[in-house]
Write a protein that holds these residues in place. Structure first.
Motif, short mmCIF file in Angstrom:
data_model
loop_
_atom_site.label_atom_id
_atom_site.label_comp_id
_atom_site.label_asym_id
_atom_site.label_seq_id
_atom_site.Cartn_x
_atom_site.Cartn_y
_atom_site.Cartn_z
N GLU A 357 0.74 -1.23 -0.11
CA GLU A 357 -0.03 0.14 -0.01
C GLU A 357 0.77 1.24 -0.01
O GLU A 357 1.92 1.19 0.24
CB GLU A 357 -0.92 -0.04 1.32
N LYS A 358 0.19 2.17 -0.26
CA LYS A 358 0.96 3.39 -0.50
C LYS A 358 2.01 3.92 0.54
O LYS A 358 1.74 3.81 1.90
CB LYS A 358 0.12 4.81 -0.76
N LYS A 359 3.32 4.07 0.14
CA LYS A 359 4.30 4.58 1.10
C LYS A 359 4.94 5.99 0.88
O LYS A 359 5.37 6.04 -0.20
CB LYS A 359 5.57 3.56 1.18
N LYS A 360 4.97 6.75 1.98
CA LYS A 360 5.30 7.97 1.50
C LYS A 360 6.84 8.30 1.93
O LYS A 360 7.30 7.83 3.05
CB LYS A 360 4.56 9.17 2.17
N SER A 361 7.80 8.71 0.98
CA SER A 361 9.22 8.75 1.21
C SER A 361 9.80 10.31 0.59
O SER A 361 9.75 10.31 -0.56
CB SER A 361 9.88 7.51 0.77
N GLY A 362 9.85 11.31 1.46
CA GLY A 362 10.25 12.57 0.70
C GLY A 362 9.34 12.87 0.11
O GLY A 362 8.00 13.09 0.23
N ASN A 363 9.53 13.20 -1.34
CA ASN A 363 8.70 13.71 -2.47
C ASN A 363 8.01 12.97 -3.17
O ASN A 363 7.36 13.26 -4.22
CB ASN A 363 9.41 14.66 -3.30
N VAL A 364 8.22 11.62 -2.69
CA VAL A 364 7.75 10.53 -3.64
C VAL A 364 6.81 9.54 -2.77
O VAL A 364 7.06 9.13 -1.54
CB VAL A 364 8.85 9.55 -4.19
N THR A 365 5.79 8.92 -3.51
CA THR A 365 4.75 8.06 -3.01
C THR A 365 4.79 6.81 -3.85
O THR A 365 4.47 7.00 -4.96
CB THR A 365 3.31 8.77 -2.80
N ILE A 366 4.96 5.75 -3.26
CA ILE A 366 5.16 4.36 -4.04
C ILE A 366 4.20 3.41 -3.47
O ILE A 366 3.94 3.22 -2.38
CB ILE A 366 6.59 3.94 -3.74
N SER A 367 3.65 2.61 -4.66
CA SER A 367 2.74 1.52 -4.37
C SER A 367 3.13 0.36 -5.14
O SER A 367 3.86 0.88 -6.10
CB SER A 367 1.40 1.66 -4.30
N ILE A 368 3.03 -0.83 -4.96
CA ILE A 368 3.32 -2.08 -5.69
C ILE A 368 2.36 -3.00 -5.73
O ILE A 368 1.80 -3.32 -4.97
CB ILE A 368 4.66 -2.62 -5.08
N ALA A 369 2.10 -3.43 -7.20
CA ALA A 369 1.04 -4.57 -7.28
C ALA A 369 1.66 -5.65 -8.34
O ALA A 369 2.66 -5.48 -8.85
CB ALA A 369 -0.17 -3.89 -8.16
N HIS A 370 1.19 -6.87 -7.85
CA HIS A 370 1.62 -8.03 -8.57
C HIS A 370 0.91 -8.04 -10.06
O HIS A 370 -0.24 -7.86 -9.89
CB HIS A 370 1.60 -9.37 -7.95
N VAL A 371 1.36 -8.26 -11.23
CA VAL A 371 0.58 -8.63 -12.32
C VAL A 371 -0.16 -9.88 -12.22
O VAL A 371 0.21 -10.88 -11.66
CB VAL A 371 1.61 -8.73 -13.51
N ASN A 372 -1.45 -9.76 -12.55
CA ASN A 372 -2.19 -10.88 -12.64
C ASN A 372 -2.06 -11.70 -13.79
O ASN A 372 -2.41 -11.16 -14.95
CB ASN A 372 -3.63 -10.28 -12.53
N PHE A 373 -1.58 -12.78 -13.61
CA PHE A 373 -1.38 -13.89 -14.77
C PHE A 373 -2.24 -14.76 -14.98
O PHE A 373 -2.38 -15.42 -15.91
CB PHE A 373 0.05 -14.50 -14.81
N GLU A 374 -3.32 -14.80 -14.19
CA GLU A 374 -4.17 -15.92 -13.98
C GLU A 374 -5.49 -15.78 -15.13
O GLU A 374 -5.72 -16.95 -15.56
CB GLU A 374 -4.96 -15.86 -12.77
N GLU A 375 -5.31 -14.85 -15.52
CA GLU A 375 -6.68 -14.61 -16.45
C GLU A 375 -6.44 -14.42 -18.11
O GLU A 375 -7.09 -14.31 -18.84
CB GLU A 375 -7.68 -13.42 -15.95
N GLY A 376 -4.92 -14.52 -18.14
CA GLY A 376 -4.54 -14.43 -19.53
C GLY A 376 -4.64 -13.04 -20.33
O GLY A 376 -4.44 -13.15 -21.37
N ASN A 377 -4.71 -12.06 -19.40
CA ASN A 377 -4.92 -10.68 -19.98
C ASN A 377 -3.56 -9.79 -19.95
O ASN A 377 -3.68 -8.62 -20.26
CB ASN A 377 -5.97 -10.23 -19.26
N GLN A 378 -2.51 -10.49 -19.73
CA GLN A 378 -1.11 -9.84 -19.90
C GLN A 378 -0.56 -10.12 -20.95
O GLN A 378 -0.36 -11.28 -21.42
CB GLN A 378 -0.50 -9.64 -18.57
#
Length: 378
Positions: A357-378
């Motif tokens: 979930e979003k993490k604030k560090s200095g001037n930057v906010t970062i979040s990370i998600a895993h690509v969903n490979f299960e439905e064959g849409n990538q």
């Protein structure tokens, strides 16, 4: 820039096992896209087609006839992929041929990117396997004319290349390839990434065994291993790599929000620190996503160009369609979206939840998600 002179072998900077060469306007346009889809090739093209981002993308420009470049490529690369007419390639490589056990693989791709042709060193040099992998990566038809193409197994040095996978180290490529070809017990463990990597119209040989976890594979005591994960391994898991190759699939999407004028160095440091904290590999980053208000943000543009990461931006309306983990009225006041880094990462990854979930560090906010490979849409 590489200056080519008759009678001199030019100095080149080899970074990857294969070279990709283009000499026409359309060929260069295609080649720039191919280099993104097939991560194992250094790209070379003529200086007159320079676009300004070559140094950032580690593209090598040359001035002069490509015939004078080929001797250096022949000496250093495992294979050469030419977006040049077949006849011209045959004439240019003829004086360079030594022996089928020593010559590199040579492929030709037509100017429209419809066909990939195996020209030289089909079996021993790996051109046939490279033809199939490169054709899959760019969506072309492979053309292999040898009487029997018996490869029908996993080409270890090209495994997953059509998806953009990258191996972490080339140290064990040769012994693991030998284990695969000799039908020794090879363990395969896949934690993330595309699942449709077996490309042949027959069952996978019994010597290749898929295991549900690294621990299960270690217990089985295989002669070799192929491991597909975006994680940094724990010390005990590295036993699988004693004769194994670790592949990094493109499975991580980074959502970024930042203040105007934030430097590339600060954004990169936040990404590096965050990935290290989460024990994730930077080689597995698939894309960076943000709001369209940031589409011209210099720091983000420089960073994504440096790593050749797609930079995807969304409108506030598109971001607001994603269920927010941490909606913010303050963010909405300034951007029209209730969040930036979280919904941007989730939308591009087609993910229902976040790794971070979003993490604030200095001037930057970062979040990370895993690509969903299960439905064959990538």
């Amino acid at each position: 820039m590489i200056s080519l002179r008759e009678g001199e072998i030019p100095v080149i900077e080899k970074r990857k096992p294969y070279a990709l060469v283009a000499i026409t306007k359309h060929g260069v346009s295609h080649a720039r896209g191919y280099a993104e889809k097939f991560p194992y090739a250094d790209l070379y093209y003529m200086k007159k087609f320079e676009q300004g981002d070559e140094e950032t993308r580690q593209i090598q420009l040359f001035d002069g006839t490509v015939r004078l470049l080929l001797p250096a490529l022949f000496q250093q690369y495992k294979g050469i992929i030419c977006i040049i007419s077949l006849g011209a390639v045959v004439r240019m490589i003829a004086p360079l041929l030594i022996d089928k056990k020593k010559d590199p693989a040579v492929l030709v791709v037509d100017d429209k990117g419809q066909y990939v042709v195996s020209v030289l060193s089909g079996h021993i040099g790996g051109a046939n396997a490279l033809t199939h992998e490169f054709a899959n990566a760019i969506g072309a038809a492979p053309v292999v004319t040898t009487a029997s193409d018996v490869q029908k197994t996993i080409p270890v040095d090209l495994f997953g290349a059509q998806f953009g996978w990258m191996w972490d180290s080339e140290e064990k490529l040769t012994p693991v390839s030998a284990s695969v070809v000799n039908e020794e017990h090879v363990a395969i463990v896949q934690e993330t990434g595309e699942k449709d990597w077996w490309m042949y119209d027959r069952e996978m040989p019994d010597s290749l065994k898929v295991y549900p976890s690294i621990d299960e594979a270690i217990k089985a005591k295989p002669q070799a291993a192929l491991l597909i994960t975006d994680r940094i391994l724990e010390p005990h898991e590295e036993a699988l790599l004693e004769n194994g190759v670790l592949y990094r699939p493109k499975s991580i999407v980074i959502g970024i929000g930042c203040n105007r004028g934030t430097s590339m160095a600060e954004i990169e440091q936040v990404i590096d620190d965050t990935l290290a904290e989460m024990r994730l590999s930077k080689k597995s980053v698939k894309a960076v996503a943000s709001i369209n208000l940031k589409k011209n943000e210099t720091g983000l543009l420089e960073l994504t160009a440096k790593y050749n990461w797609p930079f995807i931006t969304y409108t506030p309306e598109e971001l607001n369609e994603i269920p927010m983990q941490n909606p913010s009225d303050t963010v909405f006041k300034y951007t029209g979206a209730y969040g930036v880094s979280e919904p941007a990462a989730m939308r591009y990854a087609d993910a229902k939840e976040l790794l971070l979930e979003k993490k604030k560090s200095g001037n930057v906010t970062i979040s990370i998600a895993h690509v969903n490979f299960e439905e064959g849409n990538q």
